[in-house]
Structure formats: C-alpha cells, structure tokens
Design a protein around this motif. Structure first.
Motif, mmCIF file in Angstrom:
data_model
loop_
_atom_site.group_PDB
_atom_site.id
_atom_site.type_symbol
_atom_site.label_atom_id
_atom_site.label_comp_id
_atom_site.label_asym_id
_atom_site.label_seq_id
_atom_site.Cartn_x
_atom_site.Cartn_y
_atom_site.Cartn_z
ATOM 1 N N GLY A 90 -5.251 1.169 -1.215
ATOM 2 C CA GLY A 90 -4.400 2.343 -1.099
ATOM 3 C C GLY A 90 -4.474 3.228 -2.329
ATOM 4 N N ASP A 91 -3.766 4.345 -2.280
ATOM 5 C CA ASP A 91 -3.761 5.305 -3.383
ATOM 6 C C ASP A 91 -2.930 4.736 -4.542
ATOM 7 O OD1 ASP A 91 -5.259 7.096 -1.866
ATOM 8 O OD2 ASP A 91 -3.476 8.060 -1.037
ATOM 9 N N PHE A 92 -3.598 4.170 -5.522
ATOM 10 C CA PHE A 92 -2.914 3.435 -6.592
ATOM 11 C C PHE A 92 -2.568 4.351 -7.760
ATOM 12 C CE2 PHE A 92 -7.501 3.041 -7.151
ATOM 13 C CZ PHE A 92 -7.685 3.377 -8.482
ATOM 14 N N LEU A 93 -1.623 3.909 -8.573
ATOM 15 C CA LEU A 93 -1.167 4.670 -9.725
ATOM 16 C C LEU A 93 -2.235 4.748 -10.810
ATOM 17 C CD1 LEU A 93 2.492 3.387 -10.284
ATOM 18 C CD2 LEU A 93 1.811 5.640 -9.457
ATOM 19 N N LEU A 140 0.832 -1.199 0.000
ATOM 20 C CA LEU A 140 0.000 0.000 0.000
ATOM 21 C C LEU A 140 0.869 1.254 0.000
ATOM 22 C CD1 LEU A 140 -2.745 -0.845 2.655
ATOM 23 C CD2 LEU A 140 -2.884 -1.070 0.183
ATOM 24 N N TYR A 141 0.440 2.238 -0.760
ATOM 25 C CA TYR A 141 1.144 3.515 -0.779
ATOM 26 C C TYR A 141 1.047 4.156 0.604
ATOM 27 C CZ TYR A 141 2.280 8.330 -1.997
ATOM 28 O OH TYR A 141 2.848 9.575 -2.047
ATOM 29 N N PRO A 142 2.170 4.643 1.171
ATOM 30 C CA PRO A 142 2.161 5.148 2.547
ATOM 31 C C PRO A 142 1.570 6.546 2.710
ATOM 32 C CG PRO A 142 4.369 5.296 1.627
ATOM 33 C CD PRO A 142 3.533 4.556 0.610
ATOM 34 N N GLY A 143 1.166 7.192 1.629
ATOM 35 C CA GLY A 143 0.526 8.495 1.744
ATOM 36 C C GLY A 143 1.474 9.676 1.797
ATOM 37 N N THR A 144 2.710 9.491 1.408
ATOM 38 C CA THR A 144 3.742 10.524 1.523
ATOM 39 C C THR A 144 3.347 11.843 0.855
ATOM 40 O OG1 THR A 144 5.384 8.736 1.486
ATOM 41 C CG2 THR A 144 6.193 11.001 1.151
ATOM 42 N N CYS A 145 2.773 11.767 -0.329
ATOM 43 C CA CYS A 145 2.465 12.979 -1.113
ATOM 44 C C CYS A 145 0.967 13.269 -1.180
ATOM 45 C CB CYS A 145 3.012 12.838 -2.530
ATOM 46 S SG CYS A 145 4.788 12.488 -2.631
ATOM 47 N N ARG A 146 0.173 12.573 -0.389
ATOM 48 C CA ARG A 146 -1.287 12.695 -0.502
ATOM 49 C C ARG A 146 -1.768 14.117 -0.247
ATOM 50 N NH1 ARG A 146 -6.662 10.846 1.424
ATOM 51 N NH2 ARG A 146 -7.183 9.052 0.120
ATOM 52 N N ASN A 147 -1.111 14.806 0.670
ATOM 53 C CA ASN A 147 -1.533 16.166 1.024
ATOM 54 C C ASN A 147 -0.585 17.229 0.479
ATOM 55 O OD1 ASN A 147 -3.824 15.281 2.547
ATOM 56 N ND2 ASN A 147 -2.398 14.647 4.172
ATOM 57 N N GLY A 148 0.149 16.876 -0.563
ATOM 58 C CA GLY A 148 1.065 17.821 -1.184
ATOM 59 C C GLY A 148 2.462 17.247 -1.301
ATOM 60 N N LEU A 149 3.162 17.649 -2.336
ATOM 61 C CA LEU A 149 4.533 17.173 -2.530
ATOM 62 C C LEU A 149 5.447 17.731 -1.451
ATOM 63 C CD1 LEU A 149 4.806 17.684 -6.387
ATOM 64 C CD2 LEU A 149 4.917 15.477 -5.194
ATOM 65 N N PRO A 150 6.269 16.899 -0.822
ATOM 66 C CA PRO A 150 7.235 17.404 0.164
ATOM 67 C C PRO A 150 8.209 18.383 -0.488
ATOM 68 C CG PRO A 150 7.022 14.999 0.305
ATOM 69 C CD PRO A 150 6.303 15.429 -0.946
ATOM 70 N N ASP A 151 8.802 19.224 0.312
ATOM 71 C CA ASP A 151 9.760 20.211 -0.197
ATOM 72 C C ASP A 151 10.869 19.511 -0.987
ATOM 73 O OD1 ASP A 151 8.355 22.218 0.983
ATOM 74 O OD2 ASP A 151 9.636 22.359 2.768
#
Length: 303
Positions: free
Chosen positions: A166-169, A121-132
């Motif tokens: 999860g958030d799939f491609l 499953l995608y861990p949600g790293t970019c779900r709320n915006g791309l990290p810096d």
C-alpha cells in the motif's frame, strides 16, 4: 575467503534499548558475510525516532559491539545528522510524482484499511487529492507495480506493492522521516551493496527497493537471516522484553549466535577468548547452511 573489494555491508541498530541476542545474530551474520567477501562493514545508528529512544542507548550499543569483538569500517553514521538528505529525497519524489500529501490520522487509517504484510494497508483516501477541509499531515509514497528480487537466503521474493504494501509513509506527522525513506536514502548514500539482516525485516525490503528505484539508485542485494524466536513463537525483541546481552561474557554468547546461524561451532569454543571465537568464525563461515531457514527457536537458557 573470496576477494570482492566492492562489497559494502552494514549493521543499523536503533537506540531504543540495549542489544539483545537477536541483534547479535543479525550483526554477526552481516559482519561475517562482509568479511567473507573481503569487504567493508559499516555501522549506522538509526536514531530518527526520538520519542522511542533511550538516553545513553547509542553509546551502550557501541560499547557492547566493541566488547564482543566487532570492528566496523569508517566512522559511525547517525541518522539524526541526515535530515537535510531526507527532506531532499521527499522533494525529489514529489517532483517525480511518486508521493502525495495525506490528511488522514493513524486512527482513521487503521479503521478503514485492510491487512497487508506490514500492517494495515492505506485505504487510498487522499491518493487523488486531499478531501475538502483536510490539510496535509504526512507524505505517502504512491506505489505501483511489482518488486522482485532474489534473497541470498530466502530465495525468490515477489511483492505486489499495491496489494501487499500500500501507499506507505515517507514523512510522518511530526515531520520526521519514516523508516523506509531514511533507510533507503542512507543505504544509497553509503554505497551499501549488500544488506544482511533479520527475517523480520524481509517485508521492509520491497518498499525500500521501490524508493531507491524511484530516486534513481540501484538497490543492494539482500539476505534475511533466521529469526531467533522464543518457544512460544514470538521473536526476540525489545518489545517482547528480550534480555540484554551481557558485556561481561561475550564469548559464549557469540558461540550461541554462531549455533543459531547453523555454523556448528565446537562445544568448547565458548570457553575461549573472544579473538579465538572470531578466528574460528571467520575461517568456518558457511552461509549456504542458511538457505530457506526463516526462524529458529532458542531455549530459555540461551542468552
């Protein structure tokens, strides 16, 4: 046979190699179910992954299907001609807030994710915006809710999208459409009403239904056929070096596929002409025998 002129099924092989016995089982079950409803059976070549495709495989698939007596309705659809439709679908999903850009590499997802029904499953790293410092590499569906449907053969299916998928491609790092997006878009565009395919693709149905719903479409009905597995429990697949179908002897292989589908063909049917095998199969197709059957082991002597 019943009369349902609105029925539209399909078979959609990928040209990553020749058809094998598991492919034959899926094609046969799908075609027979369409013909039982006096419906159409379409053929699509899922050629959206050039690095995995084998030169000449698409033509070889068409030749094998012809040798085995399959007759499809309408022209063959090639996904490689449909990239504008896939890009438009991603744009629509973006406008509706159902996708987001992701800067993660596959290695990062595998190391940080947890197991799900379709892999990690995608861990949600970019779900709320791309990290810096990150830029978009792919696009992912922003999943939510539960998908429920009644499978023609496997019964009720309930899938918690966030917990199991999860958030799939939807678009890969090479800008090619991901499988779920392309399949959903093309099934809708072709007016597919019923998808009959192997049990190994059951876990693909919730994300595809989700995309159809987000794009404003009506998902088809689904039925997942028993999966042919080796005695060690591994499915017959190109990855597991399943032998290709022998175009020179189609009749006995068709009969073996009918047996795999619990249709109880006569022992001597394999010595008949291909047309005779199809005549028997169309007259005796009994899909209710497949209820609840997920896998069936074949012996090494089977095609």
């Amino acid at each position: 046979m019943g009369a349902d002129a609105g029925y539209r099924g399909r078979f959609a092989p990928s040209p990553t190699g020749p058809l094998h016995f598991g492919s034959l089982v899926a094609a046969l079950g799908s075609c027979l179910e369409a013909r039982r409803h006096a419906g159409e059976w379409l053929l699509r070549i899922d050629d959206i992954d050039p690095p995995r495709e084998q030169p000449g495989a698409a033509d070889a698939i068409l030749h094998t299907l012809e040798r085995f007596g399959f007759e499809h309705d309408g022209p063959v659809l090639y996904q490689s001609t449909r990239h504008d439709a896939y890009r438009a679908a991603v744009d629509t999903l973006h406008d509706r807030g159902r996708v987001f850009p992701c800067g993660c590499t596959r290695k990062e997802v595998l190391s940080a994710g947890v197991p799900g029904v379709n892999g990690v499953l995608y861990p949600g790293t970019c779900r709320n915006g791309l990290p810096d410092g990150r830029s978009a590499r792919t696009w992912r569906a922003r999943v939510q809710g539960t998908i429920t449907f009644e499978d023609r053969f496997q019964g009720a299916v309930v899938c918690d999208l966030e917990a199991e998928i999860g958030d799939f491609l939807v678009q890969r790092a090479d800008a090619l459409p991901a499988y779920h997006l392309a399949a959903a878009v093309d099934d809708m565009a072709s007016g597919i009403t019923h998808v009959i395919r192997g049990h190994d693709l059951l876990a693909c149905t919730p994300p595809q239904r989700f995309l159809m719903e987000q794009l404003g479409g009506t998902p088809p009905a689904y039925g997942h056929l028993p999966l042919a597995v080796n005695p060690d429990g591994r499915k017959l697949s190109k990855q597991n070096m399943a032998p290709p179908l022998d175009d020179a002897t189609p009749a006995p292989q068709l009969v073996a596929a009918l047996d795999m589908l619990h249709q109880r063909p006569p022992a001597d049917l394999g010595r008949a002409a291909v047309a005779t095998v199809w005549e028997w199969a169309l007259a005796h197709w009994t899909p209710d025998r497949l209820h609840g059957v997920a896998h069936r082991t074949i012996t090494p002597a089977s095609p």
